[in-house]
Write an enzyme that holds these catalytic residues in place. Structure first.
Site, PDB file in Angstrom:
ATOM      1  N   GLU A  34      48.955 -37.353  15.175  1.00 26.71           N
ATOM      2  CA  GLU A  34      49.258 -38.396  16.159  1.00 26.71           C
ATOM      3  C   GLU A  34      49.127 -39.819  15.616  1.00 26.71           C
ATOM      4  O   GLU A  34      49.818 -40.717  16.083  1.00 26.71           O
ATOM      5  CB  GLU A  34      48.361 -38.234  17.393  1.00 26.71           C
ATOM      6  CG  GLU A  34      48.678 -36.968  18.171  1.00 26.71           C
ATOM      7  CD  GLU A  34      47.822 -36.816  19.415  1.00 26.71           C
ATOM      8  OE1 GLU A  34      48.047 -37.552  20.386  1.00 26.71           O
ATOM      9  OE2 GLU A  34      46.910 -35.953  19.416  1.00 26.71           O
ATOM     10  N   HIS A  48      39.436 -14.109   6.215  1.00 28.55           N
ATOM     11  CA  HIS A  48      39.950 -12.794   6.576  1.00 28.55           C
ATOM     12  C   HIS A  48      41.460 -12.797   6.772  1.00 28.55           C
ATOM     13  O   HIS A  48      42.022 -11.816   7.246  1.00 28.55           O
ATOM     14  CB  HIS A  48      39.235 -12.289   7.837  1.00 28.55           C
ATOM     15  CG  HIS A  48      37.752 -12.203   7.637  1.00 28.55           C
ATOM     16  ND1 HIS A  48      37.135 -11.082   7.108  1.00 28.55           N
ATOM     17  CD2 HIS A  48      36.772 -13.120   7.824  1.00 28.55           C
ATOM     18  CE1 HIS A  48      35.826 -11.305   7.016  1.00 28.55           C
ATOM     19  NE2 HIS A  48      35.590 -12.536   7.439  1.00 28.55           N
ATOM     20  N   LYS A  94      57.049 -35.951  28.239  1.00 28.81           N
ATOM     21  CA  LYS A  94      56.508 -36.059  29.604  1.00 28.81           C
ATOM     22  C   LYS A  94      57.548 -36.661  30.542  1.00 28.81           C
ATOM     23  O   LYS A  94      57.673 -36.232  31.699  1.00 28.81           O
ATOM     24  CB  LYS A  94      55.215 -36.896  29.598  1.00 28.81           C
ATOM     25  CG  LYS A  94      54.022 -36.171  28.973  1.00 28.81           C
ATOM     26  CD  LYS A  94      52.728 -36.989  29.053  1.00 28.81           C
ATOM     27  CE  LYS A  94      51.563 -36.227  28.455  1.00 28.81           C
ATOM     28  NZ  LYS A  94      50.294 -36.954  28.452  1.00 28.81           N
TER      29      LYS A  94
HETATM   30  C1  F6R Z   1      47.712 -39.174  23.304  1.00 27.21           C
HETATM   31  C2  F6R Z   1      47.035 -37.898  23.312  1.00 27.21           C
HETATM   32  C3  F6R Z   1      47.546 -36.737  24.117  1.00 27.21           C
HETATM   33  C4  F6R Z   1      47.040 -36.724  25.576  1.00 27.21           C
HETATM   34  C5  F6R Z   1      47.563 -35.495  26.334  1.00 27.21           C
HETATM   35  C6  F6R Z   1      46.978 -35.349  27.747  1.00 27.21           C
HETATM   36  O1  F6R Z   1      46.936 -40.104  22.560  1.00 27.21           O
HETATM   37  O2  F6R Z   1      46.076 -37.788  22.644  1.00 27.21           O
HETATM   38  O3  F6R Z   1      47.132 -35.566  23.452  1.00 27.21           O
HETATM   39  O4  F6R Z   1      45.638 -36.720  25.582  1.00 27.21           O
HETATM   40  O5  F6R Z   1      48.959 -35.558  26.422  1.00 27.21           O
HETATM   41  O6  F6R Z   1      47.051 -36.538  28.477  1.00 27.21           O
HETATM   42  P1  F6R Z   1      45.752 -37.076  29.221  1.00 27.21           P
HETATM   43  O7  F6R Z   1      44.727 -37.264  28.153  1.00 27.21           O
HETATM   44  O8  F6R Z   1      46.167 -38.371  29.843  1.00 27.21           O
HETATM   45  O9  F6R Z   1      45.371 -36.045  30.219  1.00 27.21           O
END
Ligand code: F6R
Length: 353
Positions: A236, A252, A347
């Site tokens: 990321e 393993h 998203k």
């Molecule tokens: C972005 C990140 C993602 C979010 C994940 C869930 O920096 O790390 O992995 O954490 O998409 O979103 P939240 O944390 O807002 O529930």
């Protein structure tokens, strides 16, 4: 001069992700205090603990499981998906964690836990999770916003540890927290951007990893979660593929996979092995033998050791080294460590249907 010692390189980090990494010790302190001060947390008999969360939020559950799980009176598990494990019941403690408060998997499992009548606590900056918590009268720990979830580990994970302690589900860990804060502060100063590469472990490691595919191995327990965290930060922050595994399990299966593509892996893969004082002695032996076996199949093999005395201190120390390293690696590539455009796009697409 190494590029990381030239202040110009930090232009690639307009949101100052590195500044947030440098402040992890303070964030850990604040997260712990938020958890200790939260309202509506009482000692209670529960039969198990289930943490709900995804990505940078869900990893807080992994932290709870690795750091306190072995000391807890009841089992703890992490649910990363749309459905609750079948054993969650009205006797469970459910900790719903979402930085944005809008993650659909976490909202779905939160709703299911409400229906079951489980005891729930939410950790979030706001969003739909905060609204639903208010509607249902569920205790909420509101944490500061404006960060990337993965840059908020102290705010997300420390309240969970505090809740479990306050509910009497584990022995007190206040001394471990103090110990961890001290170690984190010292180590953060050592890896700060102002410290030249010649004396800076994270800058050196980032330089070693540049242009390579990082393979992160840790031993079971805290280093297993730390290795996963390192891999996710390479993905990321530096926007590169990476993989991880843990001892003794990798002995393993994965160890056999180094056999056939030696010309490719010795050129392109760089191994990092996370070590800590709490390793099982047989695991230490396994690490020693394994690193010898695969050394010739990777471009570099770098052990990263923590001297943290408690599991919490050791874990957070390893995480901090990884966060600095992944951020420096992003900058060496000229990549902004903050945005995760692909996740945002995904998203947005999901929200349309
Ligand atoms: C972005 C990140 C993602 C979010 C994940 C869930 O920096 O790390 O992995 O954490 O998409 O979103 P939240 O944390 O807002 O529930």
């Amino acid at each position: 001069m190494n590029e990381l010692d030239d202040p110009k390189i930090y232009a690639a980090d307009p949101d100052d992700f590195l500044g947030v990494v440098e402040e992890l010790p303070d964030q850990v302190r604040q997260g712990w205090r938020l958890g200790l001060g939260a309202e509506g947390i009482e000692p209670a008999e529960v039969s198990n603990v289930c943490v709900l969360g995804m990505g940078g939020s869900g990893v807080s559950g992994d932290v709870l499981r690795a750091v306190l799980g072995p000391k807890m009176r009841v089992p703890v598990a992490v649910s990363k998906g749309y459905t609750l494990p079948s054993w969650v019941s009205s006797g469970s403690l459910v900790l719903a964690v979402s930085y944005s408060g809008n993650t659909e998997e976490t909202l779905a499992t939160f709703d299911a836990a409400v229906k079951l009548g489980a005891r729930i606590v939410c950790v979030t900056t706001g969003g739909a999770l905060a609204q639903r918590a208010a509607q249902e009268g569920v205790p909420l720990i509101q944490i500061p916003g404006g960060l990337q979830p993965r840059a908020a580990l102290g705010f997300l994970a420390m309240p969970l540890l505090a809740i479990v302690q306050r509910m009497g589900l584990c022995p007190p860990i206040d001394a471990d927290v103090e110990d961890a804060l001290q170690l984190l502060g010292t180590r953060s100063d050592q890896m700060h951007r102002k410290v030249p590469t010649s004396d800076n472990q994270a800058k050196q490691l980032a330089t070693t990893l540049l242009g390579k595919l990082p393979i992160v191995y840790g031993s079971e327990g805290i280093a297993e979660v730390a290795a996963y965290r390192w891999k996710c930060q390479f993905n990321e922050c530096a926007k590169i593929p990476s993989w991880w595994h843990s001892f003794p399990e990798l002995n393993h299966n994965e160890i056999v996979g180094w056999d056939q593509l030696q010309p490719l892996t010795s050129e392109s893969c760089a191994a990092v092995v996370l070590r800590h004082p709490g390793e099982h002695p047989r695991t230490s032996k396994r690490v020693q033998i394994t690193t010898g076996l695969i050394e010739a199949n990777v471009a570099s093999m770098t052990p990263v050791r923590t001297e943290g005395r408690s599991d919490l201190a050791a874990f957070l120390d390893l995480v901090q080294v990884g966060d600095f390293t992944a951020t420096y690696l992003a900058l060496l590539q000229g990549v902004d460590p903050t945005p995760v455009d692909v996740i945002t796009h995904l998203k947005d697409e999901l929200a349309k249907s």
